[in-house]
Design an enzyme around this catalytic site. Structure first.
Site, mmCIF file in Angstrom:
data_model
loop_
_atom_site.group_PDB
_atom_site.id
_atom_site.type_symbol
_atom_site.label_atom_id
_atom_site.label_comp_id
_atom_site.label_asym_id
_atom_site.label_seq_id
_atom_site.Cartn_x
_atom_site.Cartn_y
_atom_site.Cartn_z
ATOM 1 N N CYS A 72 0.840 -1.209 0.000
ATOM 2 C CA CYS A 72 0.000 0.000 0.000
ATOM 3 C C CYS A 72 0.866 1.247 0.000
ATOM 4 O O CYS A 72 1.763 1.384 0.835
ATOM 5 C CB CYS A 72 -0.905 -0.006 1.238
ATOM 6 S SG CYS A 72 -1.721 1.575 1.511
ATOM 7 N N CYS A 75 0.402 3.309 3.490
ATOM 8 C CA CYS A 75 0.778 2.783 4.805
ATOM 9 C C CYS A 75 2.102 3.402 5.279
ATOM 10 O O CYS A 75 2.963 3.749 4.467
ATOM 11 C CB CYS A 75 0.906 1.258 4.752
ATOM 12 S SG CYS A 75 -0.657 0.380 4.987
ATOM 13 N N HIS A 136 -4.264 0.288 7.964
ATOM 14 C CA HIS A 136 -4.713 0.030 6.599
ATOM 15 C C HIS A 136 -6.133 -0.548 6.565
ATOM 16 O O HIS A 136 -6.865 -0.391 5.588
ATOM 17 C CB HIS A 136 -3.742 -0.947 5.929
ATOM 18 C CG HIS A 136 -4.032 -1.217 4.489
ATOM 19 N ND1 HIS A 136 -3.683 -0.343 3.486
ATOM 20 C CD2 HIS A 136 -4.660 -2.257 3.881
ATOM 21 C CE1 HIS A 136 -4.072 -0.843 2.324
ATOM 22 N NE2 HIS A 136 -4.674 -1.999 2.537
ATOM 23 N N ASN A 176 -13.202 10.268 -1.584
ATOM 24 C CA ASN A 176 -13.842 9.267 -2.433
ATOM 25 C C ASN A 176 -13.701 7.951 -1.708
ATOM 26 O O ASN A 176 -12.594 7.533 -1.396
ATOM 27 C CB ASN A 176 -13.144 9.159 -3.792
ATOM 28 C CG ASN A 176 -13.226 10.449 -4.567
ATOM 29 O OD1 ASN A 176 -14.266 11.095 -4.602
ATOM 30 N ND2 ASN A 176 -12.123 10.843 -5.175
ATOM 31 N N SER A 184 -8.708 4.987 -5.110
ATOM 32 C CA SER A 184 -7.643 4.194 -5.714
ATOM 33 C C SER A 184 -7.048 3.215 -4.719
ATOM 34 O O SER A 184 -6.224 2.388 -5.081
ATOM 35 C CB SER A 184 -6.563 5.145 -6.232
ATOM 36 O OG SER A 184 -6.147 6.007 -5.189
ATOM 37 N N HIS A 187 -6.943 2.085 1.895
ATOM 38 C CA HIS A 187 -6.405 2.718 3.095
ATOM 39 C C HIS A 187 -7.241 3.971 3.402
ATOM 40 O O HIS A 187 -7.516 4.754 2.494
ATOM 41 C CB HIS A 187 -4.928 3.096 2.858
ATOM 42 C CG HIS A 187 -4.201 3.445 4.114
ATOM 43 N ND1 HIS A 187 -3.226 2.650 4.662
ATOM 44 C CD2 HIS A 187 -4.336 4.496 4.955
ATOM 45 C CE1 HIS A 187 -2.785 3.206 5.777
ATOM 46 N NE2 HIS A 187 -3.451 4.329 5.968
ATOM 47 N N HIS A 189 -8.380 7.358 3.662
ATOM 48 C CA HIS A 189 -7.761 8.629 3.266
ATOM 49 C C HIS A 189 -8.762 9.501 2.527
ATOM 50 O O HIS A 189 -9.777 9.028 2.042
ATOM 51 C CB HIS A 189 -6.561 8.379 2.347
ATOM 52 C CG HIS A 189 -6.960 7.864 0.982
ATOM 53 N ND1 HIS A 189 -7.327 6.559 0.769
ATOM 54 C CD2 HIS A 189 -7.075 8.487 -0.227
ATOM 55 C CE1 HIS A 189 -7.638 6.387 -0.509
ATOM 56 N NE2 HIS A 189 -7.497 7.549 -1.142
ATOM 57 N N GLN A 191 -8.846 13.640 0.321
ATOM 58 C CA GLN A 191 -8.008 14.566 -0.428
ATOM 59 C C GLN A 191 -8.371 16.004 -0.102
ATOM 60 O O GLN A 191 -9.468 16.280 0.386
ATOM 61 C CB GLN A 191 -8.209 14.360 -1.933
ATOM 62 C CG GLN A 191 -7.804 12.999 -2.462
ATOM 63 C CD GLN A 191 -7.769 13.014 -3.991
ATOM 64 O OE1 GLN A 191 -7.208 13.919 -4.605
ATOM 65 N NE2 GLN A 191 -8.375 12.015 -4.602
HETATM 66 P P1 H2U Z 1 -8.233 8.690 -4.283
HETATM 67 O O1 H2U Z 1 -8.234 7.365 -3.631
HETATM 68 O O2 H2U Z 1 -9.445 9.523 -3.934
HETATM 69 O O3 H2U Z 1 -8.000 8.575 -5.763
HETATM 70 O O4 H2U Z 1 -7.003 9.506 -3.681
HETATM 71 C C1 H2U Z 1 -5.712 9.032 -3.734
HETATM 72 C C2 H2U Z 1 -4.792 10.102 -4.259
HETATM 73 O O5 H2U Z 1 -3.473 9.730 -3.912
HETATM 74 C C3 H2U Z 1 -4.826 10.274 -5.769
HETATM 75 O O6 H2U Z 1 -5.199 11.600 -6.062
HETATM 76 C C4 H2U Z 1 -2.602 10.147 -4.937
HETATM 77 C C5 H2U Z 1 -3.391 10.006 -6.198
HETATM 78 O O7 H2U Z 1 -2.941 10.946 -7.135
HETATM 79 N N1 H2U Z 1 -1.408 9.326 -4.854
HETATM 80 C C6 H2U Z 1 -0.213 9.904 -4.527
HETATM 81 O O8 H2U Z 1 -0.130 11.125 -4.355
HETATM 82 N N2 H2U Z 1 0.910 9.121 -4.382
HETATM 83 C C7 H2U Z 1 0.913 7.787 -4.593
HETATM 84 O O9 H2U Z 1 1.919 7.155 -4.394
HETATM 85 C C8 H2U Z 1 -0.299 7.119 -5.072
HETATM 86 C C9 H2U Z 1 -1.555 7.920 -5.083
HETATM 87 ZN ZN ZN Z 2 -2.299 1.079 3.733
#
Ligand code: H2U
Ligand code: ZN
Length: 363
Positions: A72, A75, A136, A176, A184, A187, A189, A191
């Site tokens: 992840c 993490c 996580h 989201n 994505s 974990h 989180h 934004q």
């Molecule tokens: P979402 O799960 O809402 O997509 O948010 C995750 C964000 O994390 C996504 O905007 C960023 C993605 O660009 N990200 C990073 O900044 N670094 C990473 O290593 C992977 C994801």
């Molecule tokens: Zn994680």
């Protein structure tokens, strides 16, 4: 004329006496509802929901996640996709998005125009990712109220920090949740996107709140909340400081609006007690959401708050929107298509029915 086939005599009498403010029953007939915050309409078709609820609960997808996942990118201690490494964080953790949609250093005041019709403007901004917890395997519903309070403090501190930047006019905090909403990574989180301009949905809410405040000297959502508290038919959760309800004008089947009882303009403006109240309310609301279809309910949620333009905004009333896409079960989602793309949004289950279902949902 006042009578329709479904109105009983008593109700018609009430209408004649002016006790009912509507000439028709909102629970039976197709109608449009007005959203005074967004200045939009939604078509409601309650007659399509006359069949009784079947209450089918599908087997929730097995969600067994380890407390720490070495693959992840959120993490503690792990390397992110961008090549940077997360520290061994123990609470919340904020970092600049490695794939940010907005950048702080685009040329200032860049404009592009061709006549009246083609217009573009440069936009500066900062995008960050907020990890809610090092764990996580948890979601916000699993965190204790103290840990959620820490997330709220982080959102507030980020709003202050990013909002103090001369190029930043607005700070959008959002999450989201779930693959269906494009998250994505499981974990926990969210934004933050901080922008130079007021994004258009926020600008619209600012215009309606400003006009209402100019007319009445009170916030639009304060007056709306008073009506909802009195009628009680759309309430979902409430405590001393916050209320969650399905708005009268909800578009998504189980959409909710979280409103502060006091018309605080922003997350940083919340007192300690109000932040604790918000933490308690978020935990209870999301727990209810997860009980609804016995699944981790996907949604997009986010806070709308006053711009960070340095001005006073007494018209702004802090609130959060929750937009879950699910309709009938963990696997049946609502699609905004057809008439909804071309005409206006439409819903079958009424906001009152949705609130009732949410009030009945228990884990
Ligand atoms: P979402 O799960 O809402 O997509 O948010 C995750 C964000 O994390 C996504 O905007 C960023 C993605 O660009 N990200 C990073 O900044 N670094 C990473 O290593 C992977 C994801
Ligand atoms: Zn994680």
């Amino acid at each position: 004329m006042l009578r329709c086939a479904q109105h009983d005599t008593i109700r018609c009498l009430y209408i004649l006496l002016g006790r009912y403010d509507n000439m028709f029953n909102l629970h039976d007939h197709p109608h449009r509802r007005y959203n005074p915050l967004a200045d939009e309409w939604v078509l409601v078709s309650p007659h399509r929901m006359k069949r009784p609820w079947q209450g089918r609960v599908e087997n929730p997808p097995v969600d067994k996640r380890p407390p720490h996942d070495s693959t992840c990118y959120l993490c503690p201690g792990n390397e992110r996709a961008g090549g940077k490494r997360n520290p061994a964080y123990t609470g919340t953790y904020v970092f600049d998005n490695d794939f940010a949609a907005l950048l702080p250093d685009v040329p200032a005041a860049g404009t592009f125009a061709v006549g009246e019709l083609l217009h573009a403007r440069s936009e500066r901004g900062i995008c960050r990712v907020v990890c809610y917890s090092p764990r996580h395997d948890l979601t916000m519903a699993d965190l204790d109220v103290g840990a959620i309070r820490a997330v709220i403090d982080t959102w507030a501190a980020q709003t202050v920090e990013l909002g103090a930047h001369p190029d930043i006019g607005y700070v959008q905090v959002f999450e989201n949740r779930g693959v269906l909403m494009g998250a994505s990574n499981p974990h926990p989180h969210g934004q933050i996107w901080a922008t130079q301009s007021l994004p258009q949905f926020v600008a619209r809410e600012q215009a309606t709140q400003m006009a209402y405040f100019a007319r009445h000297g009170r916030t639009l959502l304060g007056d709306y909340l008073a009506i909802e508290l009195e009628r009680a038919e759309r309430l979902v959760e409430a405590n001393e400081h916050f209320v969650a309800l399905v708005p009268f004008w909800a578009v998504w089947p189980f959409e909710t609006l979280v409103i502060s009882r006091r018309p605080a303009p922003s997350l940083p403006a919340l007192t300690g007690a109000e932040r604790d109240g918000l933490a308690d309310l978020l935990k209870r609301l999301i727990t209810r959401y997860d009980a609804l279809f016995a699944t981790m309910l996907p949604f997009s949620m986010g806070f709308h708050q006053q711009p960070t333009d340095g001005a006073d905004h007494p018209e702004w009333h802090l609130h959060a929107h929750f937009y879950p896409p699910l309709l009938r079960s963990a696997t049946v989602r609502k699609f905004m298509v057809g008439f909804e793309m071309l005409g206006e949004p439409q819903r079958d289950i009424t906001p009152e029915q949705a609130a009732e279902r949410l009030r009945a949902a228990r884990r």
